[in-house]
Scaffold this active site. Structure first.
Site, short mmCIF file in Angstrom:
data_model
loop_
_atom_site.label_atom_id
_atom_site.label_comp_id
_atom_site.label_asym_id
_atom_site.label_seq_id
_atom_site.Cartn_x
_atom_site.Cartn_y
_atom_site.Cartn_z
N ASN A 20 -17.11 12.20 33.42
CA ASN A 20 -17.86 11.28 34.28
C ASN A 20 -17.62 11.59 35.75
O ASN A 20 -18.55 11.53 36.56
CB ASN A 20 -17.52 9.83 33.95
N ARG A 71 3.65 -2.85 37.08
CA ARG A 71 2.21 -2.61 37.31
C ARG A 71 1.80 -3.05 38.71
O ARG A 71 0.91 -2.46 39.32
CB ARG A 71 1.39 -3.39 36.28
N ARG A 97 -5.69 2.39 32.43
CA ARG A 97 -4.81 1.29 32.81
C ARG A 97 -5.66 0.08 33.18
O ARG A 97 -6.77 0.24 33.70
CB ARG A 97 -3.96 1.68 34.04
N ILE A 98 -5.13 -1.09 32.90
CA ILE A 98 -5.82 -2.32 33.30
C ILE A 98 -5.36 -2.66 34.70
O ILE A 98 -4.16 -2.69 34.99
CB ILE A 98 -5.49 -3.45 32.30
N HIS A 115 -18.21 2.07 30.25
CA HIS A 115 -17.65 1.81 28.92
C HIS A 115 -18.63 2.31 27.86
O HIS A 115 -19.84 2.08 27.98
CB HIS A 115 -17.40 0.31 28.75
N GLU A 180 -23.93 8.21 29.64
CA GLU A 180 -22.93 7.84 30.65
C GLU A 180 -23.11 8.66 31.92
O GLU A 180 -23.08 8.15 33.03
CB GLU A 180 -21.51 8.09 30.11
C1 GRF Z 1 -15.82 7.73 28.64
O1 GRF Z 1 -16.32 7.63 27.34
C2 GRF Z 1 -15.88 6.40 29.32
O2 GRF Z 1 -16.96 5.62 28.94
C3 GRF Z 1 -14.60 5.75 28.88
O3 GRF Z 1 -13.66 6.79 28.85
C4 GRF Z 1 -14.32 8.03 28.65
C5 GRF Z 1 -13.94 8.93 29.78
O4 GRF Z 1 -14.45 10.23 29.61
N1 GRF Z 1 -14.22 4.66 29.75
P1 GRF Z 1 -14.33 11.27 30.78
O5 GRF Z 1 -12.85 11.38 31.16
O6 GRF Z 1 -15.16 10.76 31.93
O7 GRF Z 1 -14.85 12.55 30.23
#
Ligand code: GRF
Length: 206
Positions: A20, A71, A97-98, A115, A180
């Site tokens: 991403n 944290r 991490r939250i 997500h 995504e």
């Molecule tokens: C993705 O599926 C995203 O939706 C989730 O974690 C994954 C991260 O993938 N939160 P990348 O590290 O961006 O390839």
């Protein structure tokens, strides 16, 4: 073309593969895209995301959780890095991490997450596996603002993909990932252009 001074500065937080982040970096390289990645921070030293950032000449920092007592202290260090780089929008991209309430409040309305499910279905870990085990016919991806819960914040964009009878966690994840990589840059563009209005938990796109 948008000048560098007027570009929205992004701080991307990532723990792993960084696909991403890669999609965001590629979007930022396109003429007219209204944002730039100012800093990338990860919690794992060997995160591919950190290497991808450095490969694009973007400052990348590893904040080792073991170096911090708790944290809250960790997130204070994170916040200092984001502040130092004058980040206008924080993008969680596979950050495992939250965030503490203090950090969420400091950047209230300025943190996005992606997500791999159609929220509010299947929050938390292994969303694609949850979807397969539940037997849904449609899965997808969600970009949402981050609040103090886990995957509970106001929804910005969603995209659906079909679930096929012979899908595995890998094949479904790959189909969702294509969406995504399209959705996250689009959500960032909308935010950067000031086109997102947040009222309660509803996001209006102008
Ligand atoms: C993705 O599926 C995203 O939706 C989730 O974690 C994954 C991260 O993938 N939160 P990348 O590290 O961006 O390839």
């Amino acid at each position: 073309m948008t000048s560098r001074a007027t570009l929205l500065s992004l701080g991307v937080l990532a723990s792993g593969r960084g696909s991403n982040l890669q999609a965001i970096l590629e979007a930022c390289a396109r003429p007219g895209f209204p944002a730039r990645v100012a800093v990338v921070v990860g919690d794992r030293e060997r995160a591919e995301a950190l290497a991808r950032a450095r490969g694009h000449g973007v400052p990348a920092f590893w904040l080792n959780p073991k170096d911090f007592g708790d944290r809250v202290l960790y997130d204070e260090a994170l916040r200092r890095l984001l502040d130092e780089h004058r980040v206008g929008l924080v993008c969680l991209a596979g950050f495992m991490r939250i965030l503490t309430p203090g950090l969420v409040r400091a950047y209230a309305g300025r943190i996005l997450n992606i997500h791999p499910s159609l929220l509010p279905a299947f929050p938390g870990l292994a969303a694609q596996r949850q979807a397969l085990e539940y037997g849904v016919r449609v899965a997808g991806a969600t970009v949402h603002f981050v609040d103090e819960g886990v995957d509970t914040g106001p929804i910005v964009l969603q995209a659906a993909v079909p679930v096929h009878a012979d899908d595995t966690e890998e094949s479904l994840s790959a189909r969702i990932l294509v969406e995504e990589h399209r959705l996250y840059p689009e959500a960032i563009r909308l935010f950067a252009e000031g086109r997102l209005r947040l009222a309660g938990r509803t996001v209006t796109i102008r």
